[in-house]
Scaffold this motif. Structure first.
Motif, PDB file in Angstrom:
ATOM      1  N   HIS A 213       0.850  -1.188   0.000  1.00  0.00           N
ATOM      2  CA  HIS A 213       0.000   0.000   0.000  1.00  0.00           C
ATOM      3  C   HIS A 213       0.888   1.241   0.000  1.00  0.00           C
ATOM      4  O   HIS A 213       2.087   1.175   0.274  1.00  0.00           O
ATOM      5  CB  HIS A 213      -0.909   0.011   1.233  1.00  0.00           C
ATOM      6  N   LEU A 217      -2.029   7.462   1.094  1.00  0.00           N
ATOM      7  CA  LEU A 217      -3.357   7.117   0.595  1.00  0.00           C
ATOM      8  C   LEU A 217      -4.101   6.263   1.610  1.00  0.00           C
ATOM      9  O   LEU A 217      -5.300   6.468   1.856  1.00  0.00           O
ATOM     10  CB  LEU A 217      -3.232   6.384  -0.739  1.00  0.00           C
ATOM     11  N   SER A 218      -3.401   5.319   2.218  1.00  0.00           N
ATOM     12  CA  SER A 218      -4.028   4.454   3.219  1.00  0.00           C
ATOM     13  C   SER A 218      -4.513   5.265   4.416  1.00  0.00           C
ATOM     14  O   SER A 218      -5.563   4.979   4.991  1.00  0.00           O
ATOM     15  CB  SER A 218      -3.044   3.382   3.683  1.00  0.00           C
ATOM     16  N   SER A 220      -5.625   8.329   4.320  1.00  0.00           N
ATOM     17  CA  SER A 220      -6.856   9.026   3.920  1.00  0.00           C
ATOM     18  C   SER A 220      -8.064   8.101   3.962  1.00  0.00           C
ATOM     19  O   SER A 220      -9.191   8.547   4.191  1.00  0.00           O
ATOM     20  CB  SER A 220      -6.696   9.634   2.520  1.00  0.00           C
ATOM     21  N   PHE A 221      -7.849   6.793   3.765  1.00  0.00           N
ATOM     22  CA  PHE A 221      -8.953   5.838   3.810  1.00  0.00           C
ATOM     23  C   PHE A 221      -9.486   5.646   5.230  1.00  0.00           C
ATOM     24  O   PHE A 221     -10.649   5.265   5.411  1.00  0.00           O
ATOM     25  CB  PHE A 221      -8.513   4.486   3.241  1.00  0.00           C
ATOM     26  N   PRO A 224     -12.342   8.814   5.736  1.00  0.00           N
ATOM     27  CA  PRO A 224     -12.812   9.142   4.385  1.00  0.00           C
ATOM     28  C   PRO A 224     -13.625  10.431   4.296  1.00  0.00           C
ATOM     29  O   PRO A 224     -13.660  11.076   3.246  1.00  0.00           O
ATOM     30  CB  PRO A 224     -13.663   7.922   4.009  1.00  0.00           C
ATOM     31  N   LYS A 232      -5.933  17.002   3.054  1.00  0.00           N
ATOM     32  CA  LYS A 232      -5.749  16.213   1.831  1.00  0.00           C
ATOM     33  C   LYS A 232      -4.588  16.755   0.999  1.00  0.00           C
ATOM     34  O   LYS A 232      -3.799  15.987   0.432  1.00  0.00           O
ATOM     35  CB  LYS A 232      -7.040  16.208   1.024  1.00  0.00           C
ATOM     36  N   LYS A 273      -4.249   0.098   9.726  1.00  0.00           N
ATOM     37  CA  LYS A 273      -5.493   0.521  10.347  1.00  0.00           C
ATOM     38  C   LYS A 273      -5.135   1.404  11.533  1.00  0.00           C
ATOM     39  O   LYS A 273      -4.010   1.374  12.015  1.00  0.00           O
ATOM     40  CB  LYS A 273      -6.312  -0.695  10.811  1.00  0.00           C
TER      41      LYS A 273
END
Length: 462
Positions: A213, A217-218, A220-221, A224, A232, A273
């Motif tokens: 990954h 980007l991870s 930001s997930f 969301p 951002k 996570k």
């Protein structure tokens, strides 16, 4: 004017530090509660030290005397925590400014929502990172040793980074007799609670993945719908910083001690996570790659333009930290604790078992002791109170006999109180009946089901 001209470098550093402190105090002061999922843990520790003369959880971290002195001066543990977090941000900005000799870089650190999130969520890590910067960038051997030991005594993660850098440096520049002495000293330090220990490797269980990954980007997930536009944009800038730092390092081979720290912070095969190892490592990435990057000689006009942009962004970036989304639901926890104190006595139930953030607030705000692990086996379970979360009333009643059912109390919406021995019988009934739905609800609710691991239990009184 002559005096200012001679001292403008130092005055600029002090000014940037004050700006960073003020900006981050605005961020941390958006809520009446301490920020971060561990906020009440720090406050609990400081309050215990000031009130009883010892830490609630013995832990040799330098952040506790740091926060305790500030809280004593402020006269309030929560206010002291907020001031302390803001000061840590100012120290981080000043450290980077004086080491990189760049106001532009310091302004970026002040304006970065990701750096703000890191400091407000993990102030112990941030203080350890400051000491790591001082350790890796110092030229004086005595100061290197002092900052190395201080890094080890502040936080495990930055301590591990310091050890990795020390091993690489030692293999290249230090004789074997000094390496052997260092290993002996390191082994001795592992006997202190809160310092790195081999059992800390348990933290890496189930923390790897075969699917790579991209860390920004991870991140930001995970949030969301709660990241501001500025947040951002910052994640995009972090991506650019990572790529450009690696390219420039390849060309110039400068600051090589920061290379392992930087690469670990974006290692693409960590689970990602909230709370996972990869997530925590990534939060040091902006500073790690800033320190890795060699100096860039831009035209003064470009530097002034970028510095102006970051200065303006810093005036608004503190709003990118959003306590309702980033912090625990502390207002709800306060309501639960109020009901707990009204309905139960700490004399009858000296220990409460609850999920982590709630347990820490219970300790700070009440006379109950609390734990987010299974209670000690030698403690009478009928005198331990369990706060159940995420399991509905019907499912709980279904797995309790009439006597245990009479002990069940609703403590708040979604929360129930039950003596620990009755809870254990409930869990056994769920397992014996293979009721997978209820077991999933128990696990999703964060109900403590495990014994406290050794790396957290080391040095505990119970």
């Amino acid at each position: 004017m002559e005096w200012f001209s001679k001292n403008k470098f130092w005055l600029t550093g002090v000014g940037l530090s004050i700006l960073s402190t003020a900006v981050h105090f605005l961020a941390v002061n958006q809520t009446i509660h301490p920020t971060g999922w561990d906020g009440y843990y720090y406050v609990m520790q400081v309050h215990s030290w000031l009130t009883f003369g010892y830490l609630q959880s013995p832990d040799f971290s330098l952040i506790y005397p740091f926060l305790t002195v500030i809280a004593a001066a402020a006269g309030n543990a929560i206010l002291g925590y907020k001031i302390g977090v803001a000061i840590i941000s100012g120290l981080l900005t000043a450290t980077i400014y004086f080491k990189k000799q760049s106001a532009l870089v310091a302004l970026y650190v002040t304006a970065s929502p990701l750096v703000t999130y890191f400091i407000l969520q993990f102030p112990k890590n941030a203080l350890g990172l400051i000491l790591l910067v001082l350790c890796l960038q110092s030229k004086n051997r005595f100061l290197i040793i002092v900052f190395f030991l201080a890094t080890l005594l502040t936080h495990r993660m930055t301590g591990a980074f310091a050890i990795i850098a020390a091993v690489i440096y030692s293999l290249r520049h230090v004789s074997w007799k000094w390496i052997a002495l260092g290993v002996v000293c390191l082994i001795a330090l592992t006997f202190l609670p809160g310092v790195i220990h081999l059992s800390d490797l348990q933290r890496f269980d189930d923390q790897f993945t075969i699917v790579p990954h991209w860390a920004p980007l991870s991140f930001s997930f995970i949030f969301p719908r709660s990241l501001s536009l500025l947040f951002k944009i910052d994640l995009i800038l972090v991506s650019v910083l990572i790529i450009s730092s690696l390219v420039l390092f390849y060309k110039h081979k400068q600051h090589w001690l920061w290379l392992p720290v930087a690469l670990i912070s974006i290692f693409p095969f960590f689970q990602f996570k909230a709370g996972d190892v990869g997530y925590r490592f990534f939060l040091v990435a902006p500073v790690a790659f800033i320190m890795l990057m060699p100096a860039i000689e831009w035209k003064p006009r470009v530097q002034w333009a970028l510095a102006g942009m970051f200065f303006i962004a810093a005036l608004f970036s503190w709003k990118s930290y959003k306590p309702p989304y980033f912090d625990p639901p502390n207002n709800r926890y306060a309501y639960i604790i109020g009901n707990l104190s009204d309905r139960y006595s700490h004399h009858d139930y000296p220990l409460v078992i609850a999920h982590k953030s709630l347990a820490e607030m219970i300790i700070f705000k009440t006379d109950f002791d609390a734990l987010n692990w299974l209670p000690p086996e030698d403690m009478p379970q009928q005198h331990v109170l369990r706060l159940i979360n995420g399991v509905n009333y019907t499912d709980i009643r279904k797995h309790l006999d009439e006597v245990d059912r009479s002990l069940l109390r609703s403590i708040a919406s979604g929360y129930f109180a039950l003596p620990e021995d009755a809870w254990q019988r409930l869990v056994a009934s769920v397992k014996n009946s293979n009721d997978e739905k209820v077991m999933k609800r128990i696990m999703r609710g964060g109900n403590p089901m495990d014994k406290r691991p050794y790396y957290l239990n080391k040095g505990k009184n119970r």
